[in-house]
Design a protein around this motif. Structure first.
Motif, PDB file in Angstrom:
ATOM      1  N   ALA A 268       5.500  12.937  -8.128  1.00 23.73           N
ATOM      2  CA  ALA A 268       5.341  11.511  -8.479  1.00 23.73           C
ATOM      3  C   ALA A 268       6.063  10.711  -7.403  1.00 23.73           C
ATOM      4  N   GLU A 269       5.564  10.854  -6.159  1.00 17.57           N
ATOM      5  CA  GLU A 269       6.234  10.279  -4.987  1.00 17.57           C
ATOM      6  C   GLU A 269       5.727   8.881  -4.640  1.00 17.57           C
ATOM      7  N   GLY A 270       4.481   8.596  -5.051  1.00 19.04           N
ATOM      8  CA  GLY A 270       3.895   7.298  -4.687  1.00 19.04           C
ATOM      9  C   GLY A 270       4.705   6.150  -5.259  1.00 19.04           C
TER      10      GLY A 270
ATOM     11  N   PHE B 216       0.145  12.711   3.653  1.00 21.11           N
ATOM     12  CA  PHE B 216      -0.336  13.922   2.994  1.00 21.11           C
ATOM     13  C   PHE B 216       0.569  14.196   1.805  1.00 21.11           C
ATOM     14  N   ASP B 217      -0.047  14.465   0.678  1.00 24.26           N
ATOM     15  CA  ASP B 217       0.731  14.729  -0.536  1.00 24.26           C
ATOM     16  C   ASP B 217       0.574  16.189  -0.939  1.00 24.26           C
ATOM     17  N   SER B 218       1.565  16.992  -0.546  1.00 23.59           N
ATOM     18  CA  SER B 218       1.547  18.408  -0.965  1.00 23.59           C
ATOM     19  C   SER B 218       2.127  18.542  -2.365  1.00 23.59           C
TER      20      SER B 218
ATOM     21  N   ARG C 186      -5.979  11.737   1.888  1.00 22.47           N
ATOM     22  CA  ARG C 186      -6.329  10.338   1.599  1.00 22.47           C
ATOM     23  C   ARG C 186      -5.291   9.650   0.719  1.00 22.47           C
ATOM     24  N   ASP C 187      -4.113  10.246   0.590  1.00 20.89           N
ATOM     25  CA  ASP C 187      -3.117   9.635  -0.290  1.00 20.89           C
ATOM     26  C   ASP C 187      -2.495   8.385   0.343  1.00 20.89           C
ATOM     27  N   MET C 188      -2.998   8.026   1.521  1.00 30.68           N
ATOM     28  CA  MET C 188      -2.575   6.771   2.172  1.00 30.68           C
ATOM     29  C   MET C 188      -3.684   5.723   2.077  1.00 30.68           C
TER      30      MET C 188
ATOM     31  N   GLY D  30       0.804  -1.216   0.000  1.00 31.55           N
ATOM     32  CA  GLY D  30       0.000   0.000   0.000  1.00 31.55           C
ATOM     33  C   GLY D  30       0.831   1.258   0.000  1.00 31.55           C
ATOM     34  N   LYS D  31       0.433   2.201  -0.857  1.00 33.99           N
ATOM     35  CA  LYS D  31       1.022   3.546  -0.821  1.00 33.99           C
ATOM     36  C   LYS D  31       0.450   4.259   0.392  1.00 33.99           C
ATOM     37  N   GLY D  32       1.326   4.740   1.263  1.00 30.14           N
ATOM     38  CA  GLY D  32       0.868   5.378   2.497  1.00 30.14           C
ATOM     39  C   GLY D  32       1.364   6.807   2.637  1.00 30.14           C
TER      40      GLY D  32
ATOM     41  N   ALA E 167      -2.709   1.829  -4.754  1.00 32.72           N
ATOM     42  CA  ALA E 167      -2.181   3.178  -4.615  1.00 32.72           C
ATOM     43  C   ALA E 167      -3.070   4.230  -5.257  1.00 32.72           C
ATOM     44  N   THR E 168      -3.130   5.388  -4.614  1.00 33.69           N
ATOM     45  CA  THR E 168      -3.711   6.575  -5.245  1.00 33.69           C
ATOM     46  C   THR E 168      -2.586   7.205  -6.051  1.00 33.69           C
ATOM     47  N   LEU E 169      -2.296   6.607  -7.195  1.00 34.42           N
ATOM     48  CA  LEU E 169      -1.036   6.929  -7.860  1.00 34.42           C
ATOM     49  C   LEU E 169      -1.091   8.096  -8.836  1.00 34.42           C
TER      50      LEU E 169
HETATM   51 ZN    ZN Z   1       0.520  11.039  -4.097  1.00 31.59          ZN
END
Ligand code: ZN
Ligand code: BES
Ligand code: MN
Length: 481
Positions: free
Chosen positions: A333-335, A254-256, A272-274, A249-251, A358-360
């Motif tokens: 593009a961190e996921g 927080f994705d700024s 919800r990026d986790m 799982g992509k966790g 993942a919320t990729l």
């Molecule tokens: Zn993300």
């Protein structure tokens, strides 16, 4: 969660409100246990009131029957030709929603489809109460009517199964809805650790262990935050297990966007990026009670993606745990970076199949909208199993192709690969999949991009506004068919 119980039709109190699902055209489902005269009366009144049984349509009515007031709620399930588990779930959700303010409890005849009926009612009753009290809900529970004693045992099992899958969905929703500053990686790792015991073992890796293993991609992403990242490995060993399935799982808590900062509009939804990691935790939490004959491992890569003083800079090169180097052209593009290490780790643990969630990519939302996840993978049987499970669970997945020629776009002049398509920006979802494939070690692998379905901006019949707990039911259905 509303309390659902089984009730023998013959114990139905005369004053208890009744709930019904009706098909378009008005025919009421089930109902065999309820006096046919009463049923006819209810159907006639509903029709007179203009109720047509259309999807999401509800009607409330009150009639006199044998000298007593009988109250009834009806929910439409739409056309008979399209009737199935998901339309029943949805109609039962509508029923529970319509009952919320009216009754404390009502009785419903699920016509033998206990699991879907129960899931629909429970899913619809979710509210996120961590920061404010639930409002406007009187409904405490519902009684699902069963007929013979022999029916009861299978009904009991179906109900328990529905309870477990909804418990998992609610956990994933709660974690996704929690404010971003209230779920730092370490706190989620600690939560994961608290699930340990009775059939589940949990190992938590902090920055020290991660550097020892060479998880440079996950460590790189977490460098922009004052809060360190965390990696969690959960393992469930079922009775007589022969197959080892890895769920990853992509966790991103927080994705700024990091230095490649996102625009402010809607950035709050990146709490919800986790969702991928939340789904993995939620599924692993209930597996010991579902007891599939499998070994299932959960791998969650937790990190904030922030533009802090030591943040990754475009042009930086990180080295993933499997030794591959990645040129970071876009820190948003961190996921795929954190998953590169999660996949490398899982490969080293020798899994028989890998499924990452993942919320990729925003591109998946553009392509498929808010209700459909994208699936890509290298193994037909695994893909088919997941697509079939999603259908039974009432979630929609659409297979995307891993177009081999696009791999070129990921080539970097300075590293083994780039984290985005360098020359072209199209096909973002497929590019994300192709990047991840490089870290799956040739194992049977499927990638599920749940960017769209992980969030409901307006709320729907089976989910409140916010995090949806997407893919949890599909994964449970896949692991425990
Ligand atoms: Zn993300
Ligand atoms: N978490 C986002 C993807 C996302 C966007 C999920 C919207 C749900 C809704 C991901 O980390 C991201 O930012 N992806 C970039 C990739 C791009 C830089 C190649 C994107 O989609 O813009
Ligand atoms: Mn991002």
């Amino acid at each position: 969660m509303i309390e659902l119980s089984l009730m023998d039709v013959k114990d139905l109190p005369a004053a208890m409100p009744l709930g019904f699902v009706a098909l378009e055209g008005g025919s009421i489902l089930g109902g065999a246990g309820i006096a046919s005269g009463l049923l006819k009366e209810i159907a006639a009144r509903a029709e007179a009131d203009g109720f047509r049984g259309q999807r999401d349509e509800t009607a409330f009515l009150s009639i006199f029957w044998e000298g007593l007031e009988r109250r009834a709620l009806l929910a439409g399930a739409g056309p008979k030709a399209q009737f199935g588990g998901e339309s029943l779930r949805r109609a039962c959700g509508a029923l529970a929603n319509a009952a919320k303010r009216r009754f404390e409890v009502f009785a419903f005849d699920p016509a033998g489809r206990i699991r879907e009926a129960a899931e629909g009612m429970m899913l619809a009753s979710y509210s996120f109460n961590e920061y404010k009290k639930a409002e406007g809900m009187r409904l405490k529970g519902a009684n699902l009517l069963v007929r013979r004693g022999s029916e009861r045992r299978t009904a009991e099992k179906a109900l328990e199964r529905a309870r477990l899958s909804c418990e998992a969905v609610f956990l994933a929703r709660d974690l996704g809805n929690r404010a971003p500053s209230d779920k730092p990686p370490r706190a989620l790792a600690k939560f994961a650790k608290s699930l340990e015991g009775s059939g589940l073992s949990v190992e938590v890796l902090g920055p020290k262990e991660m550097s020892r293993l060479g998880m440079g991609a996950l460590l790189g992403v977490s460098r922009g935050s004052a809060q360190p990242g965390a990696f969690v490995h959960l393992s469930y060993r079922g009775p007589g297990a022969k197959r080892k399935i890895g769920l990853l799982g992509k966790g991103i808590t927080f994705d700024s966007g990091g230095l490649s900062l996102k625009p402010p509009a809607g950035m709050e939804t990146m709490k919800r990026d986790m969702a991928g990691a939340a789904a993995v935790l939620a599924v692993l939490k209930v597996l010991p009670r579902l007891k599939p004959k499998l070994e299932v491992h959960g791998f969650c890569a937790f990190s904030y993606n922030m533009p802090g003083p030591d943040a990754l800079k475009p042009g930086d090169v990180v080295r993933a745990m499997n030794g591959r180097t990645i040129e970071v052209l876009n820190t948003d593009a961190e996921g795929r970076l954190v998953l590169a290490d999660a996949l490398s780790y899982a490969v080293r643990e020798k899994m028989d199949a890998l499924i990452d969630v993942a919320t990729l990519t925003g591109a998946a939302v553009t392509a498929l909208g808010p209700q459909v996840g994208a699936a890509m993978g290298t193994d037909r049987a695994l893909m088919r199993g997941l697509l079939e499970a999603s259908r039974r669970a009432g979630e929609i997945l659409c297979e995307f192709p891993l177009v081999a020629d696009y791999k070129e776009w990921l080539k970097s002049p300075v590293a083994d690969l780039c984290n985005i398509g360098r020359v072209r920006g199209e096909g973002g979802t497929v590019i994300g999949g192709l990047f991840l494939e490089e870290f799956a070690g040739g194992l049977p692998w499927v990638h599920l991009d749940i960017s769209g379905p992980s969030w409901s901006s307006s709320g729907g019949p089976l989910a409140a506004q916010g995090a949806t707990g997407a893919i949890v039911r599909t994964l449970i259905e896949f692991l425990c068919p």
